[in-house]
Each structure stands twice: as C-alpha cells, then as structure tokens.
Design a protein around this motif. Structure first.
Motif, PDB file in Angstrom:
ATOM      1  N   ASP A 144      -2.198  -1.588   1.856  1.00  0.00           N
ATOM      2  CA  ASP A 144      -1.013  -0.575   1.225  1.00  0.00           C
ATOM      3  C   ASP A 144       0.044  -0.501   2.028  1.00  0.00           C
ATOM      4  O   ASP A 144       1.070  -1.757   2.055  1.00  0.00           O
ATOM      5  N   ALA A 145       1.379   0.415   1.520  1.00  0.00           N
ATOM      6  CA  ALA A 145       2.862   0.417   1.896  1.00  0.00           C
ATOM      7  C   ALA A 145       3.157  -0.489   3.069  1.00  0.00           C
ATOM      8  O   ALA A 145       3.859  -1.096   3.765  1.00  0.00           O
ATOM      9  N   GLU A 146       2.911   0.813   4.264  1.00  0.00           N
ATOM     10  CA  GLU A 146       2.500   0.814   5.148  1.00  0.00           C
ATOM     11  C   GLU A 146       2.564  -0.977   5.926  1.00  0.00           C
ATOM     12  O   GLU A 146       2.903  -1.682   6.650  1.00  0.00           O
ATOM     13  N   SER A 164       5.767   2.946   9.910  1.00  0.00           N
ATOM     14  CA  SER A 164       5.938   4.110   8.490  1.00  0.00           C
ATOM     15  C   SER A 164       6.756   4.814   9.220  1.00  0.00           C
ATOM     16  O   SER A 164       6.609   5.924   9.827  1.00  0.00           O
ATOM     17  N   GLU A 210       1.699  -3.330   4.329  1.00  0.00           N
ATOM     18  CA  GLU A 210       2.698  -4.852   3.529  1.00  0.00           C
ATOM     19  C   GLU A 210       4.003  -4.348   4.102  1.00  0.00           C
ATOM     20  O   GLU A 210       4.381  -5.893   4.685  1.00  0.00           O
ATOM     21  N   ALA A 211       4.543  -3.451   4.461  1.00  0.00           N
ATOM     22  CA  ALA A 211       5.827  -3.395   5.356  1.00  0.00           C
ATOM     23  C   ALA A 211       5.699  -4.372   6.687  1.00  0.00           C
ATOM     24  O   ALA A 211       6.779  -5.032   7.247  1.00  0.00           O
TER      25      ALA A 211
END
Length: 196
Positions: free
Chosen positions: A144-146, A110, A148-149
């Motif tokens: 979530d975005a984190e 993140s 997935e990253a």
C-alpha cells in the motif's frame, strides 16, 4: 443501555477491525459466559502479557531474548526480511519458504498519521547492518502507499552500505481472478513476471 455493558463494548472497540456491532456482540458473549470461562480467558491474556517481550535483535514479540528465530544457528544469518508487524513474521513462517532472519518495524511511514522514521524500529535495523554478516535485506512491507514509501525510504538508507536490497514479489494470489484485481496488484504482477 447498561453502562457496564457499554464499558465492556468500548474496550472491545479498541481492538483493530472491531466496529460497534462486533464489539457489542463480543461484550454480550463474554458477559453471558460462565465466570470460570471469563476468568480463564482473562488469565490467559494476563499470563501471555507477562511472559511476552520484544526480541532485542529483531524487535519481534517473543518469550525469550533473543527469540527462537534469531537464536537458531540453522537459519541464514546473511539475509534479513523486514516486515511491518509481528503477525507478518508468522505469515512468512507459514510459507515455509524463507529461512533467514527478520526485523519488525512496528508500523510503516505515514506522515498523515504522524508516523515518522523515529517512531519505527529503523535505527535498530541499521545497527544490525553494521556487521559484515548481512548480505541482503528483503523489504516485505505491505503493498500500500505507506508500505511502498517505507520500502523506498529503507532502500535509500541501506543501498549505500553495499548491501543487496530486494522487494518481495507482488501479484495476483493463487486462485485469484484477474477481473477483480485492483490496478496496483495487476501492475505488480506485470512488473514481477518471470520467464517460463
């Protein structure tokens, strides 16, 4: 307002998911309990804190090193499921469907929160993959975005080693309602469909 009560409230506010009202309610609750109950509560936390360590293999919370899961010869040592937090291991274990090993990252990438790869247990994971025993890594980070990253970042690190990298399926939970599902969940459900 009583300063001692506010001090206790502030300590409860440090817990995840606890807002001001909940923290104050917990503070009142604990301060109204008999002293013996409060002492037993504090002693239990202190004893657990003294006995719990991190497994040197999977980085999960444990009472022994290696932990019971890593030390279990009956588990499939060729598969590692990567999760973000120790509580994710417990959730996976409750499914009774997974019988391999785990690796706990202790967070997700993140950049906005200042969490970089160096702050996660990624180096420890890569060290584990140097043995020829591991054939598959399952990325079970949050959808979530984190998460997935983090999954994308890990897959790019692991695939060149010739190890199979998979991602847990995503979709609508049992008993869920399509009309209330968010777009990301529906997209995951469609992408992870299987033939009947």
């Amino acid at each position: 307002m009583n300063q001692e009560l506010e001090n206790v409230t502030e300590q409860f506010r440090k817990l995840p998911g606890i807002g001001v009202k909940s923290a104050r309610r917990l503070a009142y609750f604990m301060l109204e309990r008999p002293e013996s109950e409060v002492k037993a509560f504090l002693d239990t936390i202190k004893a657990a804190r003294e006995k719990i360590c991190y497994c040197s293999v999977c980085c999960n919370l444990a009472t022994s090193d290696p932990c019971d899961i890593c030390g279990d010869a009956r588990r499939d040592h060729s598969v590692i499921c990567v999760v973000e937090q120790p509580q994710d291991v417990m959730a996976m274990e409750q499914s009774h469907e997974y019988h391999g090993l785990y690796h706990v990252l202790h967070g997700a990438l993140s950049p906005l929160d200042g969490i970089s790869p160096d702050q996660l247990k990624i180096k420890e994971l890569l060290n584990r993959l140097e043995s020829d025993e591991v054939k598959e890594v399952i990325l079970a980070t949050d959808p979530d975005a984190e998460g997935e990253a983090t999954a994308f970042y890990l897959s790019r690190l692991i695939k060149p080693a010739g190890i199979k990298v998979t991602r847990i399926g995503r979709g609508i939970p049992a008993g869920g309602d399509i009309g209330y599902a968010d777009g990301m969940t529906l997209a995951g459900a469609v992408q992870n469909r299987k033939e009947l």
